[in-house]
Design an enzyme around this catalytic site. Structure first.
Site, PDB file in Angstrom:
ATOM      1  N   LYS A 195       0.817  -1.295  -0.045  1.00 24.94           N
ATOM      2  CA  LYS A 195      -0.035  -0.127   0.114  1.00 24.94           C
ATOM      3  C   LYS A 195       0.853   1.274   0.068  1.00 24.94           C
ATOM      4  O   LYS A 195       1.602   1.505   0.899  1.00 24.94           O
ATOM      5  CB  LYS A 195      -0.888  -0.136   1.279  1.00 24.94           C
ATOM      6  CG  LYS A 195      -1.962   1.175   1.091  1.00 24.94           C
ATOM      7  CD  LYS A 195      -2.619   1.455   2.532  1.00 24.94           C
ATOM      8  CE  LYS A 195      -1.796   2.400   3.344  1.00 24.94           C
ATOM      9  NZ  LYS A 195      -1.400   3.688   2.681  1.00 24.94           N
ATOM     10  N   GLY A 247       7.560   4.864   7.935  1.00 21.00           N
ATOM     11  CA  GLY A 247       6.751   5.652   8.206  1.00 21.00           C
ATOM     12  C   GLY A 247       7.155   6.436   9.507  1.00 21.00           C
ATOM     13  O   GLY A 247       8.115   6.211   9.917  1.00 21.00           O
ATOM     14  N   SER A 248       5.915   6.982   9.884  1.00 21.62           N
ATOM     15  CA  SER A 248       6.178   7.760  11.342  1.00 21.62           C
ATOM     16  C   SER A 248       6.494   6.744  12.406  1.00 21.62           C
ATOM     17  O   SER A 248       5.870   5.668  12.404  1.00 21.62           O
ATOM     18  CB  SER A 248       4.870   8.639  11.407  1.00 21.62           C
ATOM     19  OG  SER A 248       3.671   7.893  11.760  1.00 21.62           O
ATOM     20  N   GLU A 269      10.902   1.042   9.661  1.00 25.18           N
ATOM     21  CA  GLU A 269      11.824   1.966   9.206  1.00 25.18           C
ATOM     22  C   GLU A 269      11.027   3.279   9.704  1.00 25.18           C
ATOM     23  O   GLU A 269      10.328   3.659   8.909  1.00 25.18           O
ATOM     24  CB  GLU A 269      12.265   1.847   7.844  1.00 25.18           C
ATOM     25  CG  GLU A 269      13.324   2.361   7.715  1.00 25.18           C
ATOM     26  CD  GLU A 269      13.491   3.977   7.356  1.00 25.18           C
ATOM     27  OE1 GLU A 269      13.684   4.644   8.116  1.00 25.18           O
ATOM     28  OE2 GLU A 269      13.344   4.241   6.030  1.00 25.18           O
ATOM     29  N   CYS A 303      13.957  10.517   6.077  1.00 25.70           N
ATOM     30  CA  CYS A 303      14.212  10.134   7.506  1.00 25.70           C
ATOM     31  C   CYS A 303      15.643  10.129   7.935  1.00 25.70           C
ATOM     32  O   CYS A 303      15.549  10.554   8.951  1.00 25.70           O
ATOM     33  CB  CYS A 303      13.621   8.559   7.574  1.00 25.70           C
ATOM     34  SG  CYS A 303      14.157   7.427   6.161  1.00 25.70           S
ATOM     35  N   GLU A 400      11.522  14.889  15.325  1.00 23.76           N
ATOM     36  CA  GLU A 400      11.403  15.143  13.344  1.00 23.76           C
ATOM     37  C   GLU A 400      10.641  16.060  12.898  1.00 23.76           C
ATOM     38  O   GLU A 400       9.192  16.110  13.233  1.00 23.76           O
ATOM     39  CB  GLU A 400      11.095  13.817  13.052  1.00 23.76           C
ATOM     40  CG  GLU A 400      11.453  13.505  11.747  1.00 23.76           C
ATOM     41  CD  GLU A 400      11.043  12.216  11.145  1.00 23.76           C
ATOM     42  OE1 GLU A 400       9.942  11.657  11.370  1.00 23.76           O
ATOM     43  OE2 GLU A 400      12.031  11.560  10.229  1.00 23.76           O
TER      44      GLU A 400
HETATM   45  P1  NAI Z   1       2.224   8.098   8.505  1.00 19.81           P
HETATM   46  O1  NAI Z   1       3.151   7.190   9.225  1.00 19.81           O
HETATM   47  O2  NAI Z   1       0.934   8.265   8.905  1.00 19.81           O
HETATM   48  O3  NAI Z   1       2.034   7.409   6.925  1.00 19.81           O
HETATM   49  C1  NAI Z   1       3.006   6.303   6.588  1.00 19.81           C
HETATM   50  C2  NAI Z   1       2.324   5.169   5.808  1.00 19.81           C
HETATM   51  O4  NAI Z   1       1.451   4.474   6.845  1.00 19.81           O
HETATM   52  C3  NAI Z   1       1.132   5.583   4.982  1.00 19.81           C
HETATM   53  O5  NAI Z   1       1.086   4.686   3.673  1.00 19.81           O
HETATM   54  C4  NAI Z   1      -0.201   5.756   5.552  1.00 19.81           C
HETATM   55  O6  NAI Z   1      -1.319   5.437   4.812  1.00 19.81           O
HETATM   56  C5  NAI Z   1       0.221   4.395   6.521  1.00 19.81           C
HETATM   57  N1  NAI Z   1      -0.682   4.369   7.878  1.00 19.81           N
HETATM   58  C6  NAI Z   1      -1.199   5.494   8.382  1.00 19.81           C
HETATM   59  N2  NAI Z   1      -1.991   4.893   9.480  1.00 19.81           N
HETATM   60  C7  NAI Z   1      -1.694   3.931   9.652  1.00 19.81           C
HETATM   61  C8  NAI Z   1      -2.343   2.765  10.505  1.00 19.81           C
HETATM   62  N3  NAI Z   1      -2.648   3.007  11.839  1.00 19.81           N
HETATM   63  N4  NAI Z   1      -1.834   1.650  10.383  1.00 19.81           N
HETATM   64  C9  NAI Z   1      -1.077   1.040   9.311  1.00 19.81           C
HETATM   65  N5  NAI Z   1      -0.835   2.008   8.371  1.00 19.81           N
HETATM   66  C10 NAI Z   1      -1.067   3.290   8.438  1.00 19.81           C
HETATM   67  O7  NAI Z   1       3.123   9.460   8.186  1.00 19.81           O
HETATM   68  P2  NAI Z   1       2.113  10.745   8.054  1.00 19.81           P
HETATM   69  O8  NAI Z   1       1.209  10.954   8.933  1.00 19.81           O
HETATM   70  O9  NAI Z   1       2.009  10.829   6.552  1.00 19.81           O
HETATM   71  O10 NAI Z   1       3.560  11.722   8.313  1.00 19.81           O
HETATM   72  C11 NAI Z   1       3.536  12.442   9.747  1.00 19.81           C
HETATM   73  C12 NAI Z   1       5.158  12.333   9.985  1.00 19.81           C
HETATM   74  O11 NAI Z   1       5.569  11.189  10.270  1.00 19.81           O
HETATM   75  C13 NAI Z   1       5.677  13.117   9.075  1.00 19.81           C
HETATM   76  O12 NAI Z   1       5.689  14.444   9.420  1.00 19.81           O
HETATM   77  C14 NAI Z   1       7.215  12.863   9.416  1.00 19.81           C
HETATM   78  O13 NAI Z   1       7.732  13.276  10.617  1.00 19.81           O
HETATM   79  C15 NAI Z   1       7.011  11.224   9.692  1.00 19.81           C
HETATM   80  N6  NAI Z   1       7.253  10.379   8.468  1.00 19.81           N
HETATM   81  C16 NAI Z   1       8.465   9.871   8.445  1.00 19.81           C
HETATM   82  C17 NAI Z   1       8.639   9.029   7.468  1.00 19.81           C
HETATM   83  C18 NAI Z   1       9.996   8.196   7.261  1.00 19.81           C
HETATM   84  O14 NAI Z   1      10.587   7.665   6.197  1.00 19.81           O
HETATM   85  N7  NAI Z   1      10.792   7.992   8.538  1.00 19.81           N
HETATM   86  C19 NAI Z   1       7.852   8.708   6.240  1.00 19.81           C
HETATM   87  C20 NAI Z   1       6.601   9.567   6.590  1.00 19.81           C
HETATM   88  C21 NAI Z   1       6.448  10.290   7.624  1.00 19.81           C
END
Ligand code: NAI
Ligand code: MG
Length: 489
Positions: A195, A247-248, A269, A303, A400
């Site tokens: 996804k 992700g986060s 990660e 990240c 972050e």
């Molecule tokens: P997020 O962690 O919500 O999104 C990442 C992925 O997880 C997306 O595909 C999203 O649809 C999915 N997701 C969201 N909630 C989920 C759940 N409960 N269960 C399973 N999958 C889920 O990140 P978001 O809200 O887009 O960004 C927020 C902050 O996260 C950013 O400001 C940044 O600081 C951090 N982030 C870090 C990343 C990294 O590569 N370390 C990448 C993206 C965000």
């Protein structure tokens, strides 16, 4: 279902002498509406619901994308389970051929991928063209080579695939993260339900079209779209054997809780807050380039971004002066223009998160400095920003931000900088700039970071493992280590 046996016609002309002019986007084939890629074909979502994806540089809607619910996730997992029986049994050499073919098809359509990545996510075309897309192809090439060498990689053991992998990826490197996830899973004989993130689904869906055209057996890779609810349905599905998430940190922790007590394998990660450390004996001009690349690459949506700068006191004035001068030359604007250095912030939500941190930093007492560039009235943009005289306890230093915002601290001794660099919840990456090899070895052994770059920054290669310590997650992606999370012995 009919089998697609047509061999794709391959074209290796991937060298572009120039980036596409904005008008070239007319020739990019985008559909108005995208369905779910399940069992080798595009199917309508059970709920019939679609959501919009926008170009963050113009705020215009680009397309509609299907929202997968629990039933769609179940259909995709069933397709992947059925495909696993065959895929895990075909010869390793055959498996490798399919993965090579995907790599070549990405190269062939590199231009299209780069333009779509930039339109959907806001990153400069120079980066999508020169970094994201070639690296995605390289990742498939690299893992294609491992398929028939697994017993050599793990001598005296019998590596076996796990089954169905559920993979959830973020919006900062959409195609590249899909490659990081899919390539090692296929090389080890697993099947996939992936996804993409809800703001950047289009290159993953383009990859789905390419996978369909490649003749990969139906159901081996399924790509379904949606937001958190769809992600949760993947995490909770009882017939998934492994979850790979990038992700986060907050969502990573939720996933870890959700699968506790099951026998699902997990790699996470997560976020980072890397120290980029400049010693007085460093090549200063190179270091300044490394600072700029470390924090402003991909608008700081990285990240492993070098988001905390540590400069040795004796050279702090000169480094900061040169850094400010260099920031003045950075072009912030149209991501499709090949001269742009800093593109659009990925979404309205991310821009307001960054702007909130700019407010917090000022309230905490750090000195804000922004380049004098002007930003477009439309779209989501943020000026490159420094927080000078930041202190270790400031939230802008500890948390972050995921934007083009760099905190600046100074240090006198090596012990002091090691202590400060490590005194943080994260441990993904770090950078060290010095003329002395012994200092580099001393630091790499003491910094709690998965990746440490010396006299360079943000360099990626499929052969090199990547991953974190502490709240940055666990498990490694890339290299031989990246095979392990997809195997049992
Ligand atoms: P997020 O962690 O919500 O999104 C990442 C992925 O997880 C997306 O595909 C999203 O649809 C999915 N997701 C969201 N909630 C989920 C759940 N409960 N269960 C399973 N999958 C889920 O990140 P978001 O809200 O887009 O960004 C927020 C902050 O996260 C950013 O400001 C940044 O600081 C951090 N982030 C870090 C990343 C990294 O590569 N370390 C990448 C993206 C965000
Ligand atoms: Mg978008």
């Amino acid at each position: 279902m009919t089998k697609k046996t047509k061999e794709p016609k391959l074209d290796f002309t991937t060298d572009w002498a120039y980036a596409p002019a904005p008008e070239d986007t007319k020739h990019i084939s985008l559909k108005k509406q995208y369905d779910l890629f399940i069992n080798g074909e595009f199917v309508k979502p059970n709920s019939k619901k679609y959501f919009a994806t926008y170009n963050p540089a113009t705020e215009e809607k680009i397309a509609e994308v299907a929202e997968a619910d629990e039933k769609d996730v179940d259909t995709a997992v069933k397709a992947a389970r059925k495909a696993f029986d065959k895929w895990s049994k075909i010869s390793a050499k055959e498996r490798g051929k399919y993965i090579y073919r995907i790599a070549r098809l990405i190269q062939e359509r590199a231009r299209e991928f780069a333009v779509i990545e930039t339109m959907d996510g806001g990153k400069p075309i120079r980066e999508s063209r020169d970094i994201d897309v070639p690296l995605a192809a390289n990742h498939f090439f690299y893992y294609a080579g491992w398929t028939d060498k697994l017993e050599y990689a793990f001598p005296n053991r019998t590596p076996k695939p796990l089954g169905v992998a559920g993979q959830i990826i973020p919006w900062n490197f959409p195609l590249l993260m899909a490659a990081w996830k899919i390539a090692p899973a296929l090389a080890t004989g697993n099947t996939v339900v992936l996804k993409p993130a809800e703001t950047t689904s289009l290159t993953a869906l383009k990859l789905a079209e390419l996978i369909r055209d490649s003749g990969l057996p139906d159901g081996v890779v399924n790509i379904i779209t949606g937001a958190g609810r769809t992600g949760t349905a993947i995490v909770k599905h009882p017939d998934i054997n492994k979850i790979a998430f990038t992700g986060s940190t907050d969502v990573g922790k939720m996933i870890q809780k959700a699968i506790a007590g099951t026998d699902k394998k997990l790699t996470l990660e997560l976020g980072g807050k890397a120290a980029n450390i400049i010693f007085e004996d460093a090549p200063i001009d190179q270091a300044v380039e490394g600072i700029v690349n470390g924090i402003f690459f991909n608008q700081g949506h990285v990240c492993c971004a070098g988001s905390r700068l540590f400069v040795q006191e004796s050279v702090a004035d000169v480094v900061i002066r040169k850094l400010k001068d260099r920031m003045e030359t950075l072009i912030v604007g149209d991501p499709l223009d090949k001269n742009t250095d800093i593109g659009a912030i990925n979404s309205k939500e991310q821009l307001s998160k960054i702007n909130n941190y700019l407010k917090i930093g000022k309230e905490e007492g750090a000195d804000i400095y922004q380049s004098s560039c002007s930003i477009l009235g439309k779209g989501y943009f943020c000026k490159p920003t420094l927080f000078l005289n930041a202190s270790q306890s400031h939230r802008v230093v500890q948390e972050e931000i995921f934007g083009p915002v760099l905190t600046v601290q100074t240090f006198r001794t090596i012990e002091e900088v090691i202590e400060k660099a490590n005194n943080i919840p994260y441990g993904l990456s770090a950078g060290v700039w010095t003329d002395k090899g012994s200092k580099i070895f001393n630091l790499t052994s003491k910094l709690r970071a998965g990746v440490v770059w010396a006299n360079t920054y943000n360099k990626f290669d499929p052969t090199s493992p990547f991953g974190g310590y502490k709240e940055s997650g666990f498990g490694r992606e890339g290299g031989l280590h990246g095979l392990m999370p997809y195997l049992k012995f």
